[in-house]
Design a protein around this motif. Structure first.
Motif, PDB file in Angstrom:
ATOM      1  N   VAL A   1       0.777  -1.142   0.072  1.00  0.00           N
ATOM      2  CA  VAL A   1      -0.169   0.034  -0.001  1.00  0.00           C
ATOM      3  C   VAL A   1       0.852   1.294  -0.038  1.00  0.00           C
ATOM      4  O   VAL A   1       0.415   2.412   0.701  1.00  0.00           O
ATOM      5  CB  VAL A   1      -0.933  -0.157   1.181  1.00  0.00           C
ATOM      6  CG1 VAL A   1      -2.333  -1.112   1.117  1.00  0.00           C
ATOM      7  CG2 VAL A   1      -0.305  -0.191   2.601  1.00  0.00           C
TER       8      VAL A   1
ATOM      9  N   SER B   1       3.615   4.122  -2.197  1.00  0.00           N
ATOM     10  CA  SER B   1       3.715   4.695  -3.559  1.00  0.00           C
ATOM     11  C   SER B   1       4.896   4.389  -3.815  1.00  0.00           C
ATOM     12  O   SER B   1       5.945   3.684  -3.188  1.00  0.00           O
ATOM     13  CB  SER B   1       3.853   6.288  -3.290  1.00  0.00           C
ATOM     14  OG  SER B   1       2.648   6.718  -2.814  1.00  0.00           O
TER      15      SER B   1
ATOM     16  N   ALA C   1       1.629  -2.525  -7.218  1.00  0.00           N
ATOM     17  CA  ALA C   1       0.688  -1.540  -6.332  1.00  0.00           C
ATOM     18  C   ALA C   1      -0.585  -2.214  -5.847  1.00  0.00           C
ATOM     19  O   ALA C   1      -1.374  -2.955  -6.782  1.00  0.00           O
ATOM     20  CB  ALA C   1       0.489  -0.117  -6.752  1.00  0.00           C
ATOM     21  N   LEU C   2      -0.904  -2.462  -4.701  1.00  0.00           N
ATOM     22  CA  LEU C   2      -2.244  -3.015  -3.994  1.00  0.00           C
ATOM     23  C   LEU C   2      -2.144  -4.537  -4.319  1.00  0.00           C
ATOM     24  O   LEU C   2      -3.359  -5.385  -4.045  1.00  0.00           O
ATOM     25  CB  LEU C   2      -3.557  -2.481  -4.652  1.00  0.00           C
ATOM     26  CG  LEU C   2      -3.400  -0.844  -4.544  1.00  0.00           C
ATOM     27  CD1 LEU C   2      -4.762  -0.383  -5.154  1.00  0.00           C
ATOM     28  CD2 LEU C   2      -2.948  -0.370  -3.161  1.00  0.00           C
TER      29      LEU C   2
ATOM     30  N   ILE D   1       0.018   6.258  -3.989  1.00  0.00           N
ATOM     31  CA  ILE D   1      -1.182   5.630  -3.312  1.00  0.00           C
ATOM     32  C   ILE D   1      -1.926   6.816  -2.584  1.00  0.00           C
ATOM     33  O   ILE D   1      -1.373   7.700  -1.801  1.00  0.00           O
ATOM     34  CB  ILE D   1      -0.441   4.473  -2.274  1.00  0.00           C
ATOM     35  CG1 ILE D   1       0.201   3.427  -3.235  1.00  0.00           C
ATOM     36  CG2 ILE D   1      -1.685   4.213  -1.274  1.00  0.00           C
ATOM     37  CD1 ILE D   1      -0.701   2.420  -3.808  1.00  0.00           C
TER      38      ILE D   1
ATOM     39  N   LYS E   1      -6.035   5.729   1.648  1.00  0.00           N
ATOM     40  CA  LYS E   1      -5.459   4.515   2.253  1.00  0.00           C
ATOM     41  C   LYS E   1      -6.007   4.512   3.722  1.00  0.00           C
ATOM     42  O   LYS E   1      -6.221   4.981   4.602  1.00  0.00           O
ATOM     43  CB  LYS E   1      -3.873   4.358   2.592  1.00  0.00           C
ATOM     44  CG  LYS E   1      -3.609   3.149   3.277  1.00  0.00           C
ATOM     45  CD  LYS E   1      -1.840   2.909   3.032  1.00  0.00           C
ATOM     46  CE  LYS E   1      -1.055   3.946   3.754  1.00  0.00           C
ATOM     47  NZ  LYS E   1       0.223   3.761   3.710  1.00  0.00           N
TER      48      LYS E   1
ATOM     49  N   ALA F   1      -7.257   0.973  -0.541  1.00  0.00           N
ATOM     50  CA  ALA F   1      -6.315   2.061  -1.102  1.00  0.00           C
ATOM     51  C   ALA F   1      -6.711   2.163  -2.599  1.00  0.00           C
ATOM     52  O   ALA F   1      -7.257   1.315  -3.215  1.00  0.00           O
ATOM     53  CB  ALA F   1      -4.765   1.709  -0.579  1.00  0.00           C
ATOM     54  N   LYS F   2      -6.093   3.216  -2.955  1.00  0.00           N
ATOM     55  CA  LYS F   2      -6.009   3.686  -4.451  1.00  0.00           C
ATOM     56  C   LYS F   2      -4.576   3.977  -5.114  1.00  0.00           C
ATOM     57  O   LYS F   2      -3.976   4.444  -4.229  1.00  0.00           O
ATOM     58  CB  LYS F   2      -7.231   4.801  -4.624  1.00  0.00           C
ATOM     59  CG  LYS F   2      -8.508   4.767  -4.330  1.00  0.00           C
ATOM     60  CD  LYS F   2      -9.467   6.013  -4.649  1.00  0.00           C
ATOM     61  CE  LYS F   2     -10.761   5.690  -4.045  1.00  0.00           C
ATOM     62  NZ  LYS F   2     -11.547   7.012  -4.197  1.00  0.00           N
ATOM     63  N   HIS F   3      -4.530   3.671  -6.202  1.00  0.00           N
ATOM     64  CA  HIS F   3      -3.321   4.086  -6.942  1.00  0.00           C
ATOM     65  C   HIS F   3      -3.630   4.870  -8.379  1.00  0.00           C
ATOM     66  O   HIS F   3      -4.663   4.643  -8.703  1.00  0.00           O
ATOM     67  CB  HIS F   3      -2.422   3.016  -6.976  1.00  0.00           C
ATOM     68  CG  HIS F   3      -2.526   1.992  -8.162  1.00  0.00           C
ATOM     69  ND1 HIS F   3      -2.239   2.364  -9.466  1.00  0.00           N
ATOM     70  CD2 HIS F   3      -2.744   0.693  -8.200  1.00  0.00           C
ATOM     71  CE1 HIS F   3      -2.679   1.329 -10.160  1.00  0.00           C
ATOM     72  NE2 HIS F   3      -2.829   0.508  -9.486  1.00  0.00           N
TER      73      HIS F   3
ATOM     74  N   GLN G   1      -8.685   1.015  -7.360  1.00  0.00           N
ATOM     75  CA  GLN G   1      -9.027   0.909  -5.902  1.00  0.00           C
ATOM     76  C   GLN G   1      -9.299  -0.263  -5.670  1.00  0.00           C
ATOM     77  O   GLN G   1      -9.847  -1.333  -6.341  1.00  0.00           O
ATOM     78  CB  GLN G   1     -10.390   1.568  -5.612  1.00  0.00           C
ATOM     79  CG  GLN G   1     -10.746   1.537  -4.015  1.00  0.00           C
ATOM     80  CD  GLN G   1     -11.961   2.414  -3.837  1.00  0.00           C
ATOM     81  OE1 GLN G   1     -12.211   3.504  -4.465  1.00  0.00           O
ATOM     82  NE2 GLN G   1     -12.694   1.949  -2.783  1.00  0.00           N
TER      83      GLN G   1
END
Length: 541
Positions: A322, A324, A338-339, A403, A406, A419-421, A433
């Motif tokens: 989670v 960046s 990521a994620l 990211i 979170k 979380a989102k990226h 997400q």
């Protein structure tokens, strides 16, 4: 105009490198680094301290069994074998009752062939390992030698250290700088009157510490493997200073304290093999024993550190990336996952990432960095980050991601991570997400992946993959509505609200410089809404 400036910069850089190459191979440079103080070894660390940085090896080999006198003249060695032989780390496998005379003759022959700078044999990592090995194994490399040999041996080590001091800023990786720093400090402690070496080594160490770590102590690269590497070498340097009765700098104690908390978070209290961002399956038992013997005790009760969430309860452990992406200069081991998440039940891994193929010259290196090699979502058969090669051939980030939004919750009955990226925002105008909820008492995952459009609807293909460990069996049920996963100790069922999901063969890179076949569950579809939602579940049966 920009193209002209780039061409000019590249031309100047090339010219500088050519001039530097000529200078390093000149008699002027050779005379410069040959200016050393006389004096032999007066301190040698206990060999047990080397267990911090070198895997314990049985010293079963006798130097008499090797024919190394003429090996320095061989021209058919590949790069890997060349580095191994010239680093002299093989000395750590030699029985200390072996012939000192033969060992010292081999070193004399090496000095006769490579006494002056040579690009391959004097590379930072090879040279630093050689210094450490020669000094640490002094029982066979130095003791009971003639005075002429001792003078030759000592002067050559100091000459190599002089080169390290002159050129270490040009090292291509921070790992090489850390290794070189350890060699310089060891040499400074081992020879009388080398305060210049010690001052330089400690100042270099401070620069490395200031430039390499976030405030929480995690490396800026976000690489767990680099965390372990730094941890070992910093503790090795601390133990050298303590063993030689020198003052230990406060900033060294401080970074080891924070690194120790990160170590406890990622390795010690979770003896799982998480395959995030350059990490591989490792046996950490030797280092754990070293820490115990030398009374290092690290604890950490956090569930979120270094851009990772790790949640444990009874037989279950969930880890998720989670964080960046790092800056380009720190991204040589970053993977665009990521994620992505990994999950253990009863010490068996149910969901994994595919790991990392270490050899950056191999095409599998860039494949292992792709989003498709992670238990995550990818868009349009592309990765959430893109990579480009640096002049040394290593793959570094070309584009990165952030990211945001979170949330990490650890309740009595469940875990929830969300979380989102923005890794696909610049190219496609999309944010990703992921929401994961694990119900502890039911041993059940509920997952939701969302593709959120910021530029209006685009009919792009997406894939979500859930990678399994090699040897894990998976089969789709006859009604095509679920997939059964069989571990040795438990069985699980995967379901999804999309029509297209199936099982596919893939590659697993979790073991160093090797690969094997594994299976992955994939969901495939096309974006049909400005907010596409994919729901799936994994539950124990």
């Amino acid at each position: 105009m920009i193209a002209k400036e780039k061409f000019l910069n590249n031309s100047l850089s090339y010219l500088y490198k050519q001039i530097r190459k000529v200078y390093l191979n000149s008699n002027i440079y050779n005379r410069k680094i040959s200016r050393v103080f006389d004096g032999g070894l007066n301190y040698v660390p206990n060999l047990s301290l080397l267990n911090c940085i070198i895997k314990s090896k049985e010293r079963n080999f006798r130097i008499e069994d090797f024919s190394l006198e003429d090996v320095w003249n061989k021209i058919d060695l590949n790069d890997k074998d060349f580095k191994k032989i010239h680093s002299f780390y093989w000395l750590f496998t030699i029985n200390l009752k072996s012939s000192k005379k033969i060992t010292q003759n081999i070193i004399s022959n090496w000095i006769g062939n490579y006494e002056s700078y040579s690009p391959k044999s004097w590379e930072t990592d090879t040279l630093a390992k050689r210094i450490i090995s020669w000094i640490a194994n002094s029982q066979i490399t130095y003791e009971n030698a003639t005075e002429n040999y001792k003078i030759l041996f000592s002067r050559n080590i100091k000459k190599q250290v002089n080169h390290l001091i002159n050129e270490i800023d040009n090292s291509s990786t921070l790992n090489d700088k850390m290794l070189g720093c350890a060699a310089i400090i060891l040499a400074s402690l081992s020879f009388n009157g080398q305060t210049k070496y010690l001052d330089f080594g400690l100042n270099l160490l401070k620069k490395i510490i200031n430039s390499s770590f976030e405030l929480d102590g995690f490396p800026k690269s976000r690489s767990p493997r680099q965390l372990l590497f730094y941890m070992k070498y910093l503790i090795f340097i601390r133990e050298l200073l303590r063993d030689s009765q020198n003052e230990i700098p406060e900033h060294l104690n401080e970074i080891i304290y924070y690194l120790g908390k990160c170590y406890a978070f990622f390795f010690k209290e979770n003896e799982k093999k998480f395959l995030f961002n350059g990490n591989q399956e490792i046996n950490n038992r030797d280092f754990q024993n070293f820490l115990k013997i030398h009374d290092y005790k690290f604890k950490n009760n956090l569930n979120n550190l270094g851009g990772y969430a790790i949640l444990s309860h009874k037989k279950n452990c969930l880890a998720m990336d989670v964080g960046s992406s790092p800056e380009k200069k720190n991204s040589s081991e970053y993977q665009s996952g990521a994620l992505s998440f990994e999950f253990f039940h009863d010490n068996e891994k149910l969901i994994t990432n595919c790991g990392y193929y270490q050899d950056f010259k191999h095409k599998l290196n860039i494949i292992s960095k792709s989003t498709a090699s992670h238990s995550a979502i990818s868009i349009d058969d592309s990765s959430s980050c893109s990579f480009s090669k640096n002049p040394n051939g290593q793959n570094y980030l070309k584009t990165n991601l952030k990211i945001f939004d979170k949330k990490i919750e650890d309740d009595q009955d469940k875990w929830h991570i969300s979380a989102k990226h923005d890794g696909y925002q610049k190219k496609y105008g999309l944010n990703i997400q992921r929401d994961l909820t694990f119900f502890k008492n039911e041993n059940k995952f509920i997952g939701t992946d969302k593709i959120i459009s910021k530029r209006g609807f685009q009919n792009l293909e997406y894939e979500i993959r859930f990678h399994l460990m090699p040897g894990t069996n998976a089969i789709k049920t006859q009604d095509q509505k679920s997939i059964l996963i069989q571990l040795k100790k438990s069985g699980w069922k995967f379901t999804c609200d999309k029509e297209i999901f199936d099982i596919e063969k893939g590659l697993y890179f979790g073991r160093k410089n090797s690969f094997s076949e594994n299976l992955n569950i994939f969901i495939n579809g096309f974006i049909s809404n400005e907010e596409e939602e994919i729901n799936w579940s994994i539950e124990k049966i």
